[in-house]
Design a protein around this motif. Sequence first.
Motif, PDB file in Angstrom:
ATOM      1  N   LEU A 177       0.814  -1.222   0.000  1.00  0.00           N
ATOM      2  CA  LEU A 177       0.000   0.000   0.000  1.00  0.00           C
ATOM      3  C   LEU A 177       0.845   1.269   0.000  1.00  0.00           C
ATOM      4  CD1 LEU A 177      -2.760  -0.953   2.606  1.00  0.00           C
ATOM      5  CD2 LEU A 177      -2.801  -1.222   0.120  1.00  0.00           C
ATOM      6  N   VAL A 178       0.426   2.227  -0.820  1.00  0.00           N
ATOM      7  CA  VAL A 178       0.981   3.582  -0.738  1.00  0.00           C
ATOM      8  C   VAL A 178      -0.193   4.540  -0.585  1.00  0.00           C
ATOM      9  CG1 VAL A 178       2.998   2.982  -2.148  1.00  0.00           C
ATOM     10  CG2 VAL A 178       0.982   4.022  -3.244  1.00  0.00           C
ATOM     11  N   ALA A 179       0.084   5.766  -0.192  1.00  0.00           N
ATOM     12  CA  ALA A 179      -0.973   6.759   0.018  1.00  0.00           C
ATOM     13  C   ALA A 179      -1.558   7.188  -1.324  1.00  0.00           C
ATOM     14  CB  ALA A 179      -0.406   7.961   0.764  1.00  0.00           C
ATOM     15  N   PRO A 180      -2.812   7.654  -1.339  1.00  0.00           N
ATOM     16  CA  PRO A 180      -3.449   8.039  -2.600  1.00  0.00           C
ATOM     17  C   PRO A 180      -2.681   9.108  -3.378  1.00  0.00           C
ATOM     18  CG  PRO A 180      -5.087   7.894  -0.866  1.00  0.00           C
ATOM     19  CD  PRO A 180      -3.749   7.716  -0.200  1.00  0.00           C
ATOM     20  N   GLU A 181      -1.966   9.979  -2.659  1.00  0.00           N
ATOM     21  CA  GLU A 181      -1.257  11.058  -3.370  1.00  0.00           C
ATOM     22  C   GLU A 181       0.066  10.584  -3.958  1.00  0.00           C
ATOM     23  OE1 GLU A 181      -2.220  10.974  -0.244  1.00  0.00           O
ATOM     24  OE2 GLU A 181      -0.635  11.603   1.127  1.00  0.00           O
ATOM     25  N   GLN A 182       0.448   9.343  -3.692  1.00  0.00           N
ATOM     26  CA  GLN A 182       1.723   8.843  -4.206  1.00  0.00           C
ATOM     27  C   GLN A 182       1.549   8.126  -5.539  1.00  0.00           C
ATOM     28  OE1 GLN A 182       2.848   7.079  -0.172  1.00  0.00           O
ATOM     29  NE2 GLN A 182       4.822   7.461  -1.146  1.00  0.00           N
ATOM     30  N   ILE A 183       2.668   8.029  -6.284  1.00  0.00           N
ATOM     31  CA  ILE A 183       2.666   7.255  -7.536  1.00  0.00           C
ATOM     32  C   ILE A 183       3.128   5.850  -7.173  1.00  0.00           C
ATOM     33  CG2 ILE A 183       3.579   7.087  -9.893  1.00  0.00           C
ATOM     34  CD1 ILE A 183       2.291   9.759  -9.580  1.00  0.00           C
ATOM     35  N   PRO A 184       2.235   4.856  -7.303  1.00  0.00           N
ATOM     36  CA  PRO A 184       2.671   3.511  -6.919  1.00  0.00           C
ATOM     37  C   PRO A 184       3.595   2.907  -7.972  1.00  0.00           C
ATOM     38  CG  PRO A 184       0.354   3.523  -7.585  1.00  0.00           C
ATOM     39  CD  PRO A 184       0.849   4.924  -7.760  1.00  0.00           C
ATOM     40  N   LEU A 185       4.516   2.079  -7.536  1.00  0.00           N
ATOM     41  CA  LEU A 185       5.285   1.250  -8.461  1.00  0.00           C
ATOM     42  C   LEU A 185       4.323   0.190  -8.995  1.00  0.00           C
ATOM     43  CD1 LEU A 185       8.496   0.978  -6.278  1.00  0.00           C
ATOM     44  CD2 LEU A 185       8.188   2.317  -8.388  1.00  0.00           C
ATOM     45  N   PRO A 186       4.687  -0.492 -10.082  1.00  0.00           N
ATOM     46  CA  PRO A 186       3.730  -1.442 -10.676  1.00  0.00           C
ATOM     47  C   PRO A 186       3.237  -2.507  -9.694  1.00  0.00           C
ATOM     48  CG  PRO A 186       5.564  -1.075 -12.153  1.00  0.00           C
ATOM     49  CD  PRO A 186       5.905  -0.345 -10.887  1.00  0.00           C
ATOM     50  N   HIS A 187       4.046  -2.880  -8.735  1.00  0.00           N
ATOM     51  CA  HIS A 187       3.649  -3.930  -7.785  1.00  0.00           C
ATOM     52  C   HIS A 187       2.998  -3.345  -6.539  1.00  0.00           C
ATOM     53  CE1 HIS A 187       7.752  -2.607  -7.101  1.00  0.00           C
ATOM     54  NE2 HIS A 187       7.473  -2.732  -5.816  1.00  0.00           N
TER      55      HIS A 187
END
Length: 418
Positions: free
Chosen positions: A204-214
């Motif tokens: 999980l990352v925060a909504p404002e972050q750009i997640p990595l593909p995984h």
Amino acid sequence: MSNSQLTCDNNGVPAPALSKAISYEEARATVIRKVAARARMPAVETTSLDTAAGRVLARDVLADRPYPALDRTARDGFAVRSSDMPGRVRVIGEVRAGERFDRAVGAGEAVEIMTGAPVPQGADAIVMVEHVEREGDFIAFGGAVASGQFINFQGGESPAGALLLAAGTRIGYSEIALLASAGVAVVPVFARCRVAIITTGDELVAPEQIPLPHQIRNSNGYSLAAQVNRAGGHPELLGVARDDLGETRAVIDRGLAADLLLISGGVSAGKYDVVEEALRSFGATIFFDRVAIQPGQPLVFGWARGCFFFGLPGNPVSTVVTFELFARAALEMLNGSPAAEPVFAMAHLTRDYRHKPGLRRFLPAMVAAGDSGGGELTPIAWTGSSDIASLTRANAFMVVDPEREAWKAGDLMPVLFK
Ligand code: AMP
Ligand code: MG
């Protein structure tokens, strides 16, 4: 399986990896029974009418006077004596809303009257302005008039002293109108239940972050906060715990200080699903940890350190469905109101439907008004319980009977509106 068999505490005996699933009905009854046995009355505070919506009334509200306070007209027209009708009568004056007419209406007389105005003495019916012929000081009406027509009688809605709203009522717009009309400008309400929300997952990352593909963005924390708010609770987002026992324990330790703790994810049988173990390490009593529903088979409900908790499955559709079906009932009771029973309306399937019996399913669906007059139910295509987009296209969940296999188009099926 009985509830007592499901209850397990942390006395050194490791829990089985997977317990037997209990039914939806048994799980819900367990939530209600356990919370009812332990919930204490919340503190009472006051709020103004413009902020009272969504809160729970803490005191009974009685009618301060009869409603209506006197006989009142429900139409614009003329107050008449029904025994004069049909007939032609003389208009002796008018009465507006907010005024009183100080003379009595005699035989052969009428008073022009506006909606909401008190009905003058002597008159016992109203004829609508649209239905009379006016000739100078006279009106004529050609039909018979029933005594009492278009009059709201004194005390007809409620007599003075009658119970208008009971303590424990959830305040919606109708209740706001009644509170305002009964003069309750300062509203006694129960303190909102504090609901700690923990999300778990290394991905999980925060909504404002750009997640990595995984990686994915945390959506459950926010959907749960919205559901808690809608159910009248006060959400407190405690952030994301990694799938690590120590970290999960540390955040649960803080969460157990709330009135209710919701944890999303980490309750399945995966190697890194550590939530149940973390809860047990606090001496938690687990009332159940599996329910025979889809979405949401793994579902933990228990109690530790004076706090009820739910471990909700992490798939976003499972999280919202299990909150609505189970956690919401606990929250409502902790908030001082009875748990609202889910209302299963019936709608006609627009197509054939089959499933593998065994689980009670709550699947995204659209209910629309049908040509036949009844509601028509169409399942929404979805790829499974991670499919949040399908949920936004649904206005209801179709509730699929675990003991039946097939339905034909036109068959009735229960639905639960979102
Ligand atoms: P879990 O219940 O932890 O096994 O998670 C089931 C699925 O839900 C996994 O695909 C997770 O990535 C996803 N998931 C778990 N937590 C969240 C969350 N907070 N927001 C969105 N998806 C989640
Ligand atoms: Mg997980």
